[in-house]
Design a protein around this motif. Structure first.
Motif, PDB file in Angstrom:
ATOM      1  N   LYS A  93       0.941  -1.279  -0.024  1.00 27.44           N
ATOM      2  CA  LYS A  93      -0.016  -0.107   0.059  1.00 27.44           C
ATOM      3  C   LYS A  93       0.981   1.239   0.024  1.00 27.44           C
ATOM      4  O   LYS A  93       1.890   1.456   0.772  1.00 27.44           O
ATOM      5  N   VAL A  94       0.652   2.398  -0.696  1.00 33.12           N
ATOM      6  CA  VAL A  94       1.365   3.357  -0.975  1.00 33.12           C
ATOM      7  C   VAL A  94       0.316   4.530  -0.167  1.00 33.12           C
ATOM      8  O   VAL A  94      -0.464   4.889  -0.576  1.00 33.12           O
ATOM      9  N   THR A  95       1.081   5.255   0.817  1.00 27.79           N
ATOM     10  CA  THR A  95       0.354   6.226   1.535  1.00 27.79           C
ATOM     11  C   THR A  95       1.182   7.640   1.662  1.00 27.79           C
ATOM     12  O   THR A  95       0.770   8.789   2.061  1.00 27.79           O
ATOM     13  N   ARG A  96       2.433   7.509   1.058  1.00 24.70           N
ATOM     14  CA  ARG A  96       3.346   8.907   1.183  1.00 24.70           C
ATOM     15  C   ARG A  96       3.410   9.260  -0.333  1.00 24.70           C
ATOM     16  O   ARG A  96       4.362   8.900  -1.068  1.00 24.70           O
ATOM     17  N   PRO A  97       2.791  10.104  -0.807  1.00 22.05           N
ATOM     18  CA  PRO A  97       2.927  10.813  -2.154  1.00 22.05           C
ATOM     19  C   PRO A  97       4.179  11.332  -2.508  1.00 22.05           C
ATOM     20  O   PRO A  97       4.897  12.012  -1.853  1.00 22.05           O
ATOM     21  N   ARG A  98       4.422  10.952  -3.847  1.00 16.14           N
ATOM     22  CA  ARG A  98       5.881  11.671  -4.241  1.00 16.14           C
ATOM     23  C   ARG A  98       5.636  12.814  -4.763  1.00 16.14           C
ATOM     24  O   ARG A  98       5.000  13.082  -5.832  1.00 16.14           O
ATOM     25  N   PRO A  99       6.220  13.904  -4.601  1.00 14.95           N
ATOM     26  CA  PRO A  99       6.383  15.186  -5.231  1.00 14.95           C
ATOM     27  C   PRO A  99       6.570  15.068  -6.598  1.00 14.95           C
ATOM     28  O   PRO A  99       7.563  14.401  -6.975  1.00 14.95           O
ATOM     29  N   GLY A 100       5.995  15.719  -7.383  1.00 12.02           N
ATOM     30  CA  GLY A 100       6.183  15.415  -9.102  1.00 12.02           C
ATOM     31  C   GLY A 100       5.355  14.269  -9.824  1.00 12.02           C
ATOM     32  O   GLY A 100       5.712  14.373 -11.084  1.00 12.02           O
ATOM     33  N   HIS A 101       4.768  13.383  -8.949  1.00 11.55           N
ATOM     34  CA  HIS A 101       4.075  12.439  -9.476  1.00 11.55           C
ATOM     35  C   HIS A 101       2.503  12.524  -9.400  1.00 11.55           C
ATOM     36  O   HIS A 101       1.985  13.431  -8.861  1.00 11.55           O
ATOM     37  N   ALA A 102       1.833  11.667  -9.986  1.00 17.46           N
ATOM     38  CA  ALA A 102       0.401  11.658 -10.283  1.00 17.46           C
ATOM     39  C   ALA A 102      -0.297  11.383  -8.693  1.00 17.46           C
ATOM     40  O   ALA A 102      -1.451  11.349  -8.606  1.00 17.46           O
ATOM     41  N   ASP A 103       0.593  10.676  -7.828  1.00 19.25           N
ATOM     42  CA  ASP A 103      -0.202  10.084  -6.679  1.00 19.25           C
ATOM     43  C   ASP A 103      -1.051  10.905  -5.826  1.00 19.25           C
ATOM     44  O   ASP A 103      -2.288  10.471  -5.613  1.00 19.25           O
ATOM     45  N   LEU A 104      -0.593  12.105  -5.308  1.00 19.39           N
ATOM     46  CA  LEU A 104      -1.668  12.755  -4.503  1.00 19.39           C
ATOM     47  C   LEU A 104      -2.859  13.406  -5.343  1.00 19.39           C
ATOM     48  O   LEU A 104      -4.090  13.252  -4.920  1.00 19.39           O
ATOM     49  N   ALA A 105      -2.603  14.168  -6.545  1.00 15.78           N
ATOM     50  CA  ALA A 105      -3.778  14.562  -7.104  1.00 15.78           C
ATOM     51  C   ALA A 105      -4.969  13.431  -7.543  1.00 15.78           C
ATOM     52  O   ALA A 105      -6.013  13.773  -7.468  1.00 15.78           O
ATOM     53  N   GLY A 106      -4.148  12.321  -8.032  1.00 14.14           N
ATOM     54  CA  GLY A 106      -5.108  11.192  -8.459  1.00 14.14           C
ATOM     55  C   GLY A 106      -5.863  10.505  -7.487  1.00 14.14           C
ATOM     56  O   GLY A 106      -6.990  10.378  -7.577  1.00 14.14           O
ATOM     57  N   ALA A 107      -5.189  10.299  -6.083  1.00 15.57           N
ATOM     58  CA  ALA A 107      -6.000   9.881  -5.186  1.00 15.57           C
ATOM     59  C   ALA A 107      -7.221  10.588  -4.744  1.00 15.57           C
ATOM     60  O   ALA A 107      -8.121  10.262  -4.306  1.00 15.57           O
TER      61      ALA A 107
ATOM     62  N   PRO B 195      14.382  10.294  -0.718  1.00 18.83           N
ATOM     63  CA  PRO B 195      13.189  11.052  -1.066  1.00 18.83           C
ATOM     64  C   PRO B 195      13.097  12.406  -0.839  1.00 18.83           C
ATOM     65  O   PRO B 195      13.508  12.847   0.312  1.00 18.83           O
ATOM     66  N   LEU B 196      12.057  13.188  -1.230  1.00 20.33           N
ATOM     67  CA  LEU B 196      11.718  14.597  -0.791  1.00 20.33           C
ATOM     68  C   LEU B 196      10.800  14.651   0.451  1.00 20.33           C
ATOM     69  O   LEU B 196      10.097  13.634   0.493  1.00 20.33           O
ATOM     70  N   PRO B 197      10.545  15.593   1.219  1.00 19.60           N
ATOM     71  CA  PRO B 197       9.553  15.677   1.983  1.00 19.60           C
ATOM     72  C   PRO B 197       8.143  15.451   1.394  1.00 19.60           C
ATOM     73  O   PRO B 197       7.948  15.939   0.471  1.00 19.60           O
ATOM     74  N   SER B 198       7.294  14.945   2.430  1.00 20.96           N
ATOM     75  CA  SER B 198       5.819  14.669   1.903  1.00 20.96           C
ATOM     76  C   SER B 198       5.097  14.525   3.265  1.00 20.96           C
ATOM     77  O   SER B 198       5.612  14.796   4.242  1.00 20.96           O
ATOM     78  N   VAL B 199       3.700  14.183   2.886  1.00 25.28           N
ATOM     79  CA  VAL B 199       2.855  13.991   4.099  1.00 25.28           C
ATOM     80  C   VAL B 199       1.882  12.771   3.992  1.00 25.28           C
ATOM     81  O   VAL B 199       1.602  12.573   2.871  1.00 25.28           O
ATOM     82  N   ASP B 200       2.116  12.069   5.166  1.00 28.61           N
ATOM     83  CA  ASP B 200       1.193  10.785   4.891  1.00 28.61           C
ATOM     84  C   ASP B 200      -0.207  11.192   4.582  1.00 28.61           C
ATOM     85  O   ASP B 200      -0.838  11.885   5.290  1.00 28.61           O
TER      86      ASP B 200
ATOM     87  N   GLU C 126       1.249  13.095   9.199  1.00 26.96           N
ATOM     88  CA  GLU C 126       2.427  13.432   9.550  1.00 26.96           C
ATOM     89  C   GLU C 126       3.528  13.785   8.567  1.00 26.96           C
ATOM     90  O   GLU C 126       3.316  13.198   7.201  1.00 26.96           O
ATOM     91  N   LYS C 127       4.348  14.367   8.835  1.00 26.78           N
ATOM     92  CA  LYS C 127       5.714  14.585   8.119  1.00 26.78           C
ATOM     93  C   LYS C 127       6.300  13.338   7.773  1.00 26.78           C
ATOM     94  O   LYS C 127       6.696  12.779   8.723  1.00 26.78           O
ATOM     95  N   VAL C 128       6.625  13.362   6.434  1.00 31.20           N
ATOM     96  CA  VAL C 128       7.190  11.744   6.131  1.00 31.20           C
ATOM     97  C   VAL C 128       8.234  12.060   5.110  1.00 31.20           C
ATOM     98  O   VAL C 128       7.976  13.222   4.339  1.00 31.20           O
ATOM     99  N   LYS C 129       9.040  10.978   4.715  1.00 32.53           N
ATOM    100  CA  LYS C 129       9.689  10.951   3.464  1.00 32.53           C
ATOM    101  C   LYS C 129       8.729  10.231   2.239  1.00 32.53           C
ATOM    102  O   LYS C 129       7.921   9.485   2.505  1.00 32.53           O
ATOM    103  N   ALA C 130       8.962  10.932   0.991  1.00 36.80           N
ATOM    104  CA  ALA C 130       7.757  10.552  -0.082  1.00 36.80           C
ATOM    105  C   ALA C 130       8.266   9.011  -0.350  1.00 36.80           C
ATOM    106  O   ALA C 130       9.551   8.523  -0.133  1.00 36.80           O
ATOM    107  N   ALA C 131       7.196   8.000  -0.942  1.00 37.92           N
ATOM    108  CA  ALA C 131       7.562   6.742  -1.091  1.00 37.92           C
ATOM    109  C   ALA C 131       8.757   6.331  -2.043  1.00 37.92           C
ATOM    110  O   ALA C 131       8.867   7.338  -3.011  1.00 37.92           O
TER     111      ALA C 131
END
Ligand code: FMN
Length: 393
Positions: free
Chosen positions: A105-119, A324-329, A334-339
């Motif tokens: 399961k992926v919960t930490r969106p990668r900056p620059g990818h479709a992960d966050l906007a798509g979810a 990885p760059l900073p992201s948010v779970d 929480e502040k995390v590192k991107a997947a």
């Protein structure tokens, strides 16, 4: 006229594509498509996944005894990694292993990818549901589709090739060459691991990619796609959506990680005076109309002008970073590192192969619009008749 659709997830059983509107009588062999799939996969800068996948196409419909039938063509590329993923990605809920599903399961969106906007868009609870389709694995299907178009263009004597002119900060110049020089560039770029026609710069580019890999970073760059052998008058000046420059730019921008497209001199032309920029029109009896320069990149008024088509494409550094760059779970906030997924380092040479394919598609569509789309023989007759007209006009 020509249409296609691709489907398939990156770790699903297969990628498929259906092509519609392709003429009958075009020689289509699996090996031509496989050769282009291999180029996309094996270019320098690709990651570990490429060692698992050895893409091969299966032609499921629309071709008989090596010739297209005029009916829809179905292409399939199996994902060899599927055997490691069916308990995570199966369409059948009964086949899913909940432990493995949770692990992947992926919960930490990668900056620059479709992960966050798509979810957010699809209200997904696992970002994998986005990245499986946003992954550029889909471009394997587009290379297969584009190769079908490329074969049609080759039947008419047209050649398409790409070559890399920049990786990270290492650049070489190549725009504006004549037909003979382009033939040399194409030949050399084919043998270079980074598809660059400048031997010295190619070595520097390879070292730059190796440095980025060691640093857990990624790199972008610039490549050119060139098409030789198209007559003037393909595309249209009469409707915005039939302008060839617009169609090419849209197709190229649809390649994941492409962030800029120039035609001819593009942005560099913006600082020039009109008297320097425009390509004067000349005429010679056996040559017809021609231009001594090609700043327009072979397109004027949304149509080919008979000079080589020259497209320059900017690719951003890809988003999956080993450091990885900073992201948010997505759930805990929480502040995390991107997947981190298994990933490439630099996709510029591979993206150039994809770009050749999508360019071939758009140009083949323009050819069919002008010359008809039932059979290759009819298209050839109309093509030659038009060339004869151009010689005597
Ligand atoms: C051939 C090719 C391979 C790619 N491989 C990766 C990869 O391994 N990891 C990654 O993060 N992005 C990769 N990308 C780029 C992403 O797919 C792309 O950045 C992402 O889908 C977001 O789209 P956008 O960059 O157009 O905004 C690749 C792109 C291409 C053309």
């Amino acid at each position: 006229m020509l249409r296609f659709l691709t489907a398939g997830e990156s770790h699903g059983p297969a990628l498929t594509a259906i092509i519609e509107g392709f003429p009958a009588g075009v020689p289509l062999e699996k090996r031509f498509i496989d050769a282009q799939l291999k180029r996309r996969q094996s270019s320098f800068g690709r990651g570990g996944r490429m060692k698992i996948e050895q893409d091969e196409v299966e032609i499921l419909s629309g071709v008989r005894k090596g010739l297209s039938l005029g009916s829809p063509i179905t292409l399939m590329i199996r994902n060899r990694d599927w055997e490691n993923w069916h308990d995570v990605m199966s369409a059948d809920a009964g086949e899913i292993n909940p432990e493995r599903e949770a692990e992947k399961k992926v919960t930490r969106p990668r900056p620059g990818h479709a992960d966050l906007a798509g979810a957010l868009k699809y209200r997904h609870m696992d970002l994998r549901n986005v990245l499986e389709r946003a992954s550029a694995r889909e471009t394997a299907a587009r290379v297969a589709v584009g190769t079908v178009a490329r074969i049609l263009l080759e039947q008419l004597g047209c050649i398409i090739f790409g070559h890399v002119v920049q990786i990270g900060a290492i650049a070489c110049g190549a725009a504006g060459a004549g037909r003979e020089e382009y033939a040399g560039i194409a030949e050399f770029a084919r043998t270079s691991p980074v598809a660059c026609a400048d031997r010295e710069k190619a070595g520097e580019m390879i070292r730059e990619i190796e440095r980025a890999q060691e640093a857990g970073d990624t790199l972008g760059g610039v490549f050119e796609v060139v098409c030789l052998g198209l007559p003037p008058g393909l595309g249209s000046h009469v409707h915005w959506d039939r302008r060839l420059d617009a169609c090419l730019a849209a197709a190229l921008m649809s390649i994941p990680s492409v962030k800029g497209v120039e035609i001819g001199l593009g942005f560099r032309g913006a600082g020039m005076a009109g008297s320097e920029y425009h390509d004067p029109v000349y005429y010679e009896k056996n040559r017809g109309f021609y231009r001594p320069t090609n700043h327009a990149g072979g397109i004027e008024g949304g149509m080919t002008n008979g000079e080589p088509i020259v497209l320059r494409v900017a690719v951003k550094p890809i988003p999956t970073l080993r450091k990885p760059l900073p992201s948010v779970d997505f759930f805990t906030k929480e502040k995390v590192k991107a997947a981190v997924e298994r990933s490439d380092v630099c996709v510029v040479p591979a993206a150039a192969v994809v770009a050749e394919a999508v360019t071939a598609w758009v140009l083949a569509d323009a050819v069919l619009e002008k010359f008809g789309n039932d059979t290759l023989d009819e298209i050839r007759l109309r093509w030659w008749e038009y060339l004869a007209y151009l010689e005597k006009v």
